[in-house]
Scaffold this active site. Structure first.
Site, PDB file in Angstrom:
ATOM      1  N   ASP A 109       0.814  -1.219   0.000  1.00 16.52           N
ATOM      2  CA  ASP A 109       0.000   0.000   0.000  1.00 16.52           C
ATOM      3  C   ASP A 109       0.850   1.274   0.000  1.00 16.52           C
ATOM      4  O   ASP A 109       0.799   2.086   0.934  1.00 16.52           O
ATOM      5  CB  ASP A 109      -0.953  -0.005   1.214  1.00 16.52           C
ATOM      6  CG  ASP A 109      -1.855  -1.219   1.243  1.00 16.52           C
ATOM      7  OD1 ASP A 109      -2.262  -1.677   0.171  1.00 16.52           O
ATOM      8  OD2 ASP A 109      -2.139  -1.717   2.357  1.00 16.52           O
ATOM      9  N   GLU A 150     -13.043  -0.690  -6.784  1.00 16.23           N
ATOM     10  CA  GLU A 150     -12.971  -1.651  -5.690  1.00 16.23           C
ATOM     11  C   GLU A 150     -12.523  -0.967  -4.396  1.00 16.23           C
ATOM     12  O   GLU A 150     -13.212  -1.024  -3.390  1.00 16.23           O
ATOM     13  CB  GLU A 150     -11.991  -2.781  -6.055  1.00 16.23           C
ATOM     14  CG  GLU A 150     -11.817  -3.860  -4.991  1.00 16.23           C
ATOM     15  CD  GLU A 150     -13.014  -4.768  -4.861  1.00 16.23           C
ATOM     16  OE1 GLU A 150     -13.856  -4.809  -5.785  1.00 16.23           O
ATOM     17  OE2 GLU A 150     -13.144  -5.451  -3.810  1.00 16.23           O
ATOM     18  N   GLU A 189      23.737   6.634   5.666  1.00 18.27           N
ATOM     19  CA  GLU A 189      23.189   5.644   6.598  1.00 18.27           C
ATOM     20  C   GLU A 189      23.336   4.252   5.998  1.00 18.27           C
ATOM     21  O   GLU A 189      23.102   4.059   4.801  1.00 18.27           O
ATOM     22  CB  GLU A 189      21.715   5.946   6.878  1.00 18.27           C
ATOM     23  CG  GLU A 189      21.473   7.267   7.582  1.00 18.27           C
ATOM     24  CD  GLU A 189      22.153   7.336   8.936  1.00 18.27           C
ATOM     25  OE1 GLU A 189      22.158   6.315   9.654  1.00 18.27           O
ATOM     26  OE2 GLU A 189      22.705   8.404   9.265  1.00 18.27           O
ATOM     27  N   GLU A 243      21.420   1.956   6.360  1.00 16.24           N
ATOM     28  CA  GLU A 243      20.082   1.506   5.951  1.00 16.24           C
ATOM     29  C   GLU A 243      19.586   2.249   4.715  1.00 16.24           C
ATOM     30  O   GLU A 243      18.403   2.183   4.389  1.00 16.24           O
ATOM     31  CB  GLU A 243      19.096   1.626   7.119  1.00 16.24           C
ATOM     32  CG  GLU A 243      18.791   3.047   7.590  1.00 16.24           C
ATOM     33  CD  GLU A 243      19.794   3.595   8.597  1.00 16.24           C
ATOM     34  OE1 GLU A 243      20.883   3.014   8.721  1.00 16.24           O
ATOM     35  OE2 GLU A 243      19.499   4.609   9.252  1.00 16.24           O
TER      36      GLU A 243
HETATM   37  O1  FUB Z   1      -3.319  -3.782   2.920  1.00  9.76           O
HETATM   38  C1  FUB Z   1      -4.636  -4.047   3.320  1.00  9.76           C
HETATM   39  C2  FUB Z   1      -5.596  -3.741   2.211  1.00  9.76           C
HETATM   40  O2  FUB Z   1      -5.242  -4.450   1.045  1.00  9.76           O
HETATM   41  C3  FUB Z   1      -5.578  -2.295   1.771  1.00  9.76           C
HETATM   42  O3  FUB Z   1      -6.255  -1.449   2.655  1.00  9.76           O
HETATM   43  C4  FUB Z   1      -6.193  -2.432   0.433  1.00  9.76           C
HETATM   44  O4  FUB Z   1      -6.030  -1.293  -0.373  1.00  9.76           O
HETATM   45  C5  FUB Z   1      -5.483  -3.644  -0.094  1.00  9.76           C
HETATM   46  O5  FUB Z   1      -4.245  -3.311  -0.657  1.00  9.76           O
END
Ligand code: FUB
Length: 457
Positions: free
Chosen positions: A43, A217, A336, A338
């Site tokens: 995400d 969606e 860094e 990392e």
């Molecule tokens: O990562 C959890 C859920 O999966 C997210 O809120 C959605 O957008 C999907 O990626």
């Protein structure tokens, strides 16, 4: 305490073999996607601030069989290929009212403060709600801005956008799409949440699901470019692809414009974030590309793209090459440990001296830093190291984990994994611009930690 995530460690071994093969075949494309190799990330929500891109992500737990997510993570880069791990400045415990599900959010800056909108389950109601964290820096730490949900209707995936006139909007939703006008404080809103009409003209047609006639969606990403408003979203389920709609105003009416990224990549979700950075446009997404990866063990990646002349977005495919580097990395500035283009076998943790360090280093592990500009040459290399074991060696190599050795720095035990000392060694033959590999060698078990490194000219 040293957690030992089994799959990423196995993944690292596989990736080492893969990368060796790539290095031995010079014509092979570079592999800089996914952006992070030592944990699973999901995400992506990029934010450009003061010449850096900050990337806000979720964190899929190892071996997850559901969206088991307890914290959010922050990464940053000034060149799109070397990414600094800033750890986790916000987690479920930040929100005393949150029960679980640290899912997809987005951060934005306003008047020097950073607001991070995230969906979590409200313990009191059992429903998904949107919380807002606030911080004085893009890397946090974030605190709960209001001590309660900002808005709650059981739906997820907030995206936030400030229009040119200063009006901020928060959009979110699955299965519906909502927006609300945020007040200038970014932590309250005016009016009630408004439902966006999900028409097929606005969001495309889905067949086979009477309850969801349009493609929309989840995971909206709303922004404005050249006077046109874009809503890029996860379409259809499952598997999802990324589609988009445009509108003449932030509240619509929306017109469906088609696919941005087809269904690809071994994760049944995808989630988009788009920014412009140093003259280029970048599309962030997630997939299941790491070994052990899949729908609940995802990884964030990035592609560079160019808008068509009419403002439409071209079809973007997932690649392992990723975005080209913007500029070079300065090895004479303190870096860094990392900050990594590709890591094999390492993990990260908060360092007692601040920031993060790399650790859990075993014989043969390495980090790659892309495009280090040595110019007319480096004379010496220093690294800040700590070891509760007996140490080992930092091999300084160019262009591959088995590439030319330009220096070797010995590391002895320091009496603790956070007991830091600086080691230095001479460097010979590092001129021009190269991918830099710090390869760690030694005996069995964990060798040492590295907090930062720096060359002298
Ligand atoms: O990562 C959890 C859920 O999966 C997210 O809120 C959605 O957008 C999907 O990626």
């Amino acid at each position: 305490m040293k957690p030992f995530p089994a799959i990423p460690r196995r993944a690292a071994a596989l990736l080492t073999a893969l990368l060796c093969a790539l290095v031995l075949a010079p014509a092979a494309a570079r592999a800089d996607n996914p952006i992070v190799q030592h944990i699973y990330t999901a995400d992506p929500a990029p934010l450009v601030h003061n010449g850096r891109v900050y990337l806000y992500t979720g964190h899929d737990e190892d071996n997850s069989t559901w969206f088991t997510m307890k914290e959010w993570r922050v990464w940053s880069s000034d060149d799109m290929v070397n990414w600094t791990d800033h750890g986790s400045p916000m987690n479920l415990a930040t929100f005393s009212w949150a029960k679980q599900d640290a899912w997809a959010g987005q951060a934005i800056e306003r008047n020097g403060k950073f607001y991070w909108y995230v969906p979590v389950v409200n313990r009191a109601t059992g429903r998904m709600a949107i919380g807002v964290g606030v911080a004085d820096s893009p890397t946090g730490p974030f605190r709960d801005a209001i001590g309660r949900p900002l808005v709650e209707n059981g739906e997820i995936d907030p995206t936030v956008f400030i229009d040119d006139n200063g009006q901020a909007y928060l959009y979110w939703g699955n299965p519906n799409l909502w927006y609300v006008r945020l007040n200038a404080d970014m932590t309250s809103f005016s009016g009630s949440p408004t439902q966006v009409p999900l028409t097929t003209a606005g969001f495309g047609s889905r067949s086979g699901d009477a309850n969801r006639p349009t493609l929309y969606e989840e995971g909206p990403w709303v922004y404005k470019r050249n006077g046109l408003y874009y809503n890029v979203f996860a379409a259809k389920c499952c598997s999802e692809f990324i589609a988009y709609s445009t509108a003449p105003s932030p509240t619509g009416p929306w017109t469906y414009r088609g696919t941005v990224m087809p269904t690809q990549g071994g994760s049944f979700t995808n989630h988009a974030g788009i920014v412009d950075f140093k003259g280029g446009s970048y599309f962030f997404y997630h997939n299941g590309a790491l070994p052990g990866g899949g729908g609940f063990t995802r990884s964030v990646a990035v592609e560079k793209f160019t808008y068509n002349a009419d403002g439409t977005i071209p079809t973007i495919n997932m690649t392992t090459g990723g975005a080209p580097q913007v500029g070079t990395l300065n090895p004479f500035a303190r870096q860094e440990a990392e900050t990594i283009a590709w890591g094999s076998g390492i993990e990260t943790e908060p360092a007692s001296e601040g920031g993060m360090n790399i650790g859990w280093i075993e014989n043969g592990d390495y980090v790659k830093v892309k495009g280090a500009a040595f110019g007319s040459g480096a004379r010496s290399f220093s690294a800040r190291v700590a070891s509760a074991g007996s140490g080992g060696t930092v091999e300084v190599r160019l262009d591959g984990p088995n590439g030319t050795v330009v220096g070797r720095c010995g590391v002895s035990g320091t009496g603790g994994w956070q007991t830091w000392t600086t080691v230095s060694c001479p460097i010979s033959g590092a001129t021009g611009t190269h991918d830099l590999y710090l390869r760690f060698t030694g005996g069995s078990g964990y060798l040492f930690n590295v907090n930062w490194w720096q060359f002298t000219a």
